[in-house]
Design a protein around this motif. Structure first.
Motif, PDB file in Angstrom:
ATOM      1  N   SER A  25       0.847  -1.192   0.000  1.00 44.29           N
ATOM      2  CA  SER A  25       0.000   0.000   0.000  1.00 44.29           C
ATOM      3  C   SER A  25       0.878   1.236   0.000  1.00 44.29           C
ATOM      4  O   SER A  25       1.914   1.271   0.701  1.00 44.29           O
ATOM      5  CB  SER A  25      -0.904   0.024   1.246  1.00 44.29           C
ATOM      6  OG  SER A  25      -1.757  -1.101   1.265  1.00 44.29           O
ATOM      7  N   PRO A  26       0.538   2.276  -0.766  1.00 44.02           N
ATOM      8  CA  PRO A  26       1.338   3.509  -0.766  1.00 44.02           C
ATOM      9  C   PRO A  26       1.456   4.085   0.643  1.00 44.02           C
ATOM     10  O   PRO A  26       0.483   4.123   1.401  1.00 44.02           O
ATOM     11  CB  PRO A  26       0.548   4.440  -1.687  1.00 44.02           C
ATOM     12  CG  PRO A  26      -0.250   3.530  -2.567  1.00 44.02           C
ATOM     13  CD  PRO A  26      -0.592   2.349  -1.719  1.00 44.02           C
ATOM     14  N   GLY A  27       2.660   4.528   0.974  1.00 45.92           N
ATOM     15  CA  GLY A  27       2.918   5.083   2.299  1.00 45.92           C
ATOM     16  C   GLY A  27       3.243   4.051   3.339  1.00 45.92           C
ATOM     17  O   GLY A  27       3.549   4.393   4.486  1.00 45.92           O
ATOM     18  N   GLN A  28       3.193   2.779   2.974  1.00 49.04           N
ATOM     19  CA  GLN A  28       3.455   1.709   3.927  1.00 49.04           C
ATOM     20  C   GLN A  28       4.934   1.668   4.300  1.00 49.04           C
ATOM     21  O   GLN A  28       5.808   1.849   3.458  1.00 49.04           O
ATOM     22  CB  GLN A  28       3.024   0.372   3.313  1.00 49.04           C
ATOM     23  CG  GLN A  28       3.308  -0.852   4.171  1.00 49.04           C
ATOM     24  CD  GLN A  28       2.928  -2.141   3.455  1.00 49.04           C
ATOM     25  OE1 GLN A  28       2.271  -2.111   2.410  1.00 49.04           O
ATOM     26  NE2 GLN A  28       3.332  -3.265   4.010  1.00 49.04           N
ATOM     27  N   LEU A  29       5.200   1.421   5.588  1.00 46.59           N
ATOM     28  CA  LEU A  29       6.576   1.223   6.037  1.00 46.59           C
ATOM     29  C   LEU A  29       6.970  -0.221   5.753  1.00 46.59           C
ATOM     30  O   LEU A  29       6.292  -1.158   6.199  1.00 46.59           O
ATOM     31  CB  LEU A  29       6.709   1.540   7.525  1.00 46.59           C
ATOM     32  CG  LEU A  29       6.735   3.016   7.897  1.00 46.59           C
ATOM     33  CD1 LEU A  29       6.709   3.193   9.409  1.00 46.59           C
ATOM     34  CD2 LEU A  29       7.980   3.687   7.319  1.00 46.59           C
ATOM     35  N   LEU A  30       8.029  -0.395   5.015  1.00 45.23           N
ATOM     36  CA  LEU A  30       8.462  -1.715   4.574  1.00 45.23           C
ATOM     37  C   LEU A  30       9.757  -2.126   5.257  1.00 45.23           C
ATOM     38  O   LEU A  30      10.572  -1.276   5.628  1.00 45.23           O
ATOM     39  CB  LEU A  30       8.675  -1.718   3.055  1.00 45.23           C
ATOM     40  CG  LEU A  30       7.478  -1.343   2.188  1.00 45.23           C
ATOM     41  CD1 LEU A  30       7.916  -1.199   0.740  1.00 45.23           C
ATOM     42  CD2 LEU A  30       6.376  -2.390   2.314  1.00 45.23           C
ATOM     43  N   GLU A  31       9.923  -3.427   5.390  1.00 49.93           N
ATOM     44  CA  GLU A  31      11.186  -4.008   5.820  1.00 49.93           C
ATOM     45  C   GLU A  31      11.870  -4.640   4.617  1.00 49.93           C
ATOM     46  O   GLU A  31      11.243  -4.848   3.568  1.00 49.93           O
ATOM     47  CB  GLU A  31      10.956  -5.062   6.913  1.00 49.93           C
ATOM     48  CG  GLU A  31      10.329  -4.517   8.182  1.00 49.93           C
ATOM     49  CD  GLU A  31      11.205  -3.502   8.894  1.00 49.93           C
ATOM     50  OE1 GLU A  31      12.429  -3.588   8.747  1.00 49.93           O
ATOM     51  OE2 GLU A  31      10.663  -2.623   9.590  1.00 49.93           O
ATOM     52  N   VAL A  32      13.147  -4.919   4.759  1.00 43.78           N
ATOM     53  CA  VAL A  32      13.883  -5.553   3.665  1.00 43.78           C
ATOM     54  C   VAL A  32      13.230  -6.901   3.339  1.00 43.78           C
ATOM     55  O   VAL A  32      12.990  -7.726   4.228  1.00 43.78           O
ATOM     56  CB  VAL A  32      15.359  -5.748   4.044  1.00 43.78           C
ATOM     57  CG1 VAL A  32      16.098  -6.498   2.937  1.00 43.78           C
ATOM     58  CG2 VAL A  32      16.027  -4.399   4.296  1.00 43.78           C
ATOM     59  N   GLY A  33      12.923  -7.105   2.056  1.00 45.02           N
ATOM     60  CA  GLY A  33      12.332  -8.365   1.619  1.00 45.02           C
ATOM     61  C   GLY A  33      10.825  -8.369   1.532  1.00 45.02           C
ATOM     62  O   GLY A  33      10.242  -9.353   1.047  1.00 45.02           O
ATOM     63  N   ASP A  34      10.159  -7.303   1.982  1.00 50.06           N
ATOM     64  CA  ASP A  34       8.698  -7.258   1.857  1.00 50.06           C
ATOM     65  C   ASP A  34       8.306  -7.209   0.377  1.00 50.06           C
ATOM     66  O   ASP A  34       8.915  -6.495  -0.414  1.00 50.06           O
ATOM     67  CB  ASP A  34       8.141  -6.033   2.575  1.00 50.06           C
ATOM     68  CG  ASP A  34       8.121  -6.205   4.080  1.00 50.06           C
ATOM     69  OD1 ASP A  34       8.385  -7.332   4.549  1.00 50.06           O
ATOM     70  OD2 ASP A  34       7.863  -5.212   4.789  1.00 50.06           O
ATOM     71  N   PRO A  35       7.274  -7.969  -0.043  1.00 47.16           N
ATOM     72  CA  PRO A  35       6.892  -8.029  -1.459  1.00 47.16           C
ATOM     73  C   PRO A  35       6.245  -6.725  -1.929  1.00 47.16           C
ATOM     74  O   PRO A  35       5.516  -6.060  -1.193  1.00 47.16           O
ATOM     75  CB  PRO A  35       5.895  -9.182  -1.517  1.00 47.16           C
ATOM     76  CG  PRO A  35       5.336  -9.272  -0.134  1.00 47.16           C
ATOM     77  CD  PRO A  35       6.435  -8.858   0.789  1.00 47.16           C
ATOM     78  N   LEU A  36       6.498  -6.400  -3.190  1.00 51.84           N
ATOM     79  CA  LEU A  36       5.966  -5.176  -3.795  1.00 51.84           C
ATOM     80  C   LEU A  36       5.060  -5.474  -4.988  1.00 51.84           C
ATOM     81  O   LEU A  36       3.923  -5.017  -5.052  1.00 51.84           O
ATOM     82  CB  LEU A  36       7.127  -4.281  -4.246  1.00 51.84           C
ATOM     83  CG  LEU A  36       8.102  -3.806  -3.171  1.00 51.84           C
ATOM     84  CD1 LEU A  36       9.276  -3.074  -3.814  1.00 51.84           C
ATOM     85  CD2 LEU A  36       7.387  -2.920  -2.171  1.00 51.84           C
TER      86      LEU A  36
END
Length: 393
Positions: A82-93
């Motif tokens: 989702s736009p604006g989401q905080l991601l960690e390394v490896g999270d799918p896009l």
């Protein structure tokens, strides 16, 4: 009537004579009180240790800023964030149609299986030829068996590599975040065609905690500071730290640590970019935001002169008034070295114990007799009388 006129004229002459005599004796005519010394507010000056702070403009820069592009081509089947989401390394896009890549993996694995099955056959042929060399197998036949075995081993290695690459391409069909950060809006929709290494990014990810702030300092002032350190006028801090004032005037909580002092001078602005890093857990500072930074370089011995007590003339020099030993105002020229809070930093032109005029400056003139009143300057730059202590019984 004529006698009355002469009496009035004589009285006027007598009054004028009395006024002249009183003026000659130092008193005003008619017994009016004389004007006393001008009352002015003063503070006592003492040299003190003052932080040497420079204020510079700055701009926030993302700690990391990545544009995401596909490494394989195909139709976008799913957007997984989702736009604006905080991601960690490896999270799918994104997920790209993987049918062709699954087929490539299957083909590579089949070729690998064939190569694995062929290798023992080639190994056995070579072993038999080597054992029977000179007894039914010529030297040429032995060499041919050896070459066939080497080719089978190379084919096996090549097929292993092909399987690994096919599986890697298959994994690329699910695009993941390479860094931890906040994702931007996707530039594509489900059903769009993506190509490997395309110029347009599918989205971008920004890391803003921590965050960099690039501060621009004039190279001339950097040389001045270095000279002051070399001459012993400035005691340098072991580590440089900085504080920030945001665009709305708020002071940012947190101190920045020096990353690099900069190695080049801009040919257009004559400034050096000094980079600091700040913790930004609440993401208050955004990349691209303009700020004002204050860098504490060290400490120096100097006088603090309230800015209200000094004026800068056409020559660029600061002037102020002090009270001389004769009780009269004296104008002095000051050499300033920047500012600290609401005061000028002055190293030349003053002495310990000087009484600096801070109130009544609009009326005071050099050589004028004054009556000093001790005052104090508060944090807002307002002067307040220092009350005299009560007399003891």
């Amino acid at each position: 009537m004529r006698v009355g006129v002469w009496k009035m004229f004589g009285a006027a002459l007598a009054f004028a004579g009395a006024a002249t005599m009183a003026s000659a004796q130092g008193g005003p005519p008619g017994g009016m009180p004389t004007a006393g010394p001008l009352e002015v507010g003063v503070i006592d000056l003492q040299m003190q240790e003052i932080p040497r702070v420079v204020t510079t403009p700055g701009r926030a820069v993302a700690f990391q800023d990545v544009e995401v592009r596909p490494r394989v081509g195909g139709v976008i089947e799913e957007i997984l964030y989702s736009p604006g989401q905080l991601l960690e390394v490896g999270d799918p896009l994104f997920r790209i149609d993987d049918a062709s890549y699954l087929a490539a993996v299957a083909t590579a694995r089949a070729n690998l299986a064939t190569a694995e099955a062929n290798l023992p056959v080639k190994q056995a042929a070579y072993d038999r030829a080597e054992q029977l060399a000179g007894r039914g197998y010529t030297e040429a036949e032995v060499e041919a068996a050896r070459a066939s075995l080497a080719e089978a081993k190379a084919t096996l290695d090549a097929n292993k590599a092909a399987v690994e690459y096919a599986e890697t391409e298959l994994s690329w069909t699910t695009m993941t975040s390479p860094i931890a950060g906040r994702a931007d809006v996707s530039t594509v929709s489900v059903g769009d065609l993506a190509t490997a290494g395309q110029a347009d990014a599918l989205t971008s990810i920004v890391t803003s905690d921590p965050i960099y702030v690039d501060m621009m300092e004039a190279s001339a002032r950097i040389l001045s500071v270095r000279s002051a350190i070399a001459e012993g006028d400035l005691q340098r801090n072991d580590t440089l730290q900085a504080t920030l004032t945001l665009e709305n005037g708020d002071i940012y909580r947190g101190t920045g640590q020096l990353v690099t002092p900069g190695n080049n001078v801009s040919t257009s602005t004559g400034t050096v970019t000094i980079r600091f890093t700040f913790d930004n857990p609440d993401h208050i500072i955004l990349p691209g935001m303009f700020v004002r930074g204050e860098i504490v370089l060290g400490t120096m011995q100097a006088y603090l002169v309230p800015q209200r007590a000094a004026t800068r003339g056409n020559s660029g020099k600061l002037t102020a008034y002090v009270i001389g030993e004769d009780g009269k105002a004296e104008q002095v020229t000051l050499e300033d070295d920047g500012t600290y809070q609401n005061a000028w930093i002055v190293r030349e032109g003053l002495n310990d114990g000087d009484r600096l005029v801070v109130d009544g400056l609009s009326s005071v003139r050099a050589g004028q007799e004054v009556s000093p009143v001790a005052v104090a300057i508060d944090e807002d730059g307002v002067s307040r009388d220092i009350a005299a202590p009560a007399a003891e019984d």
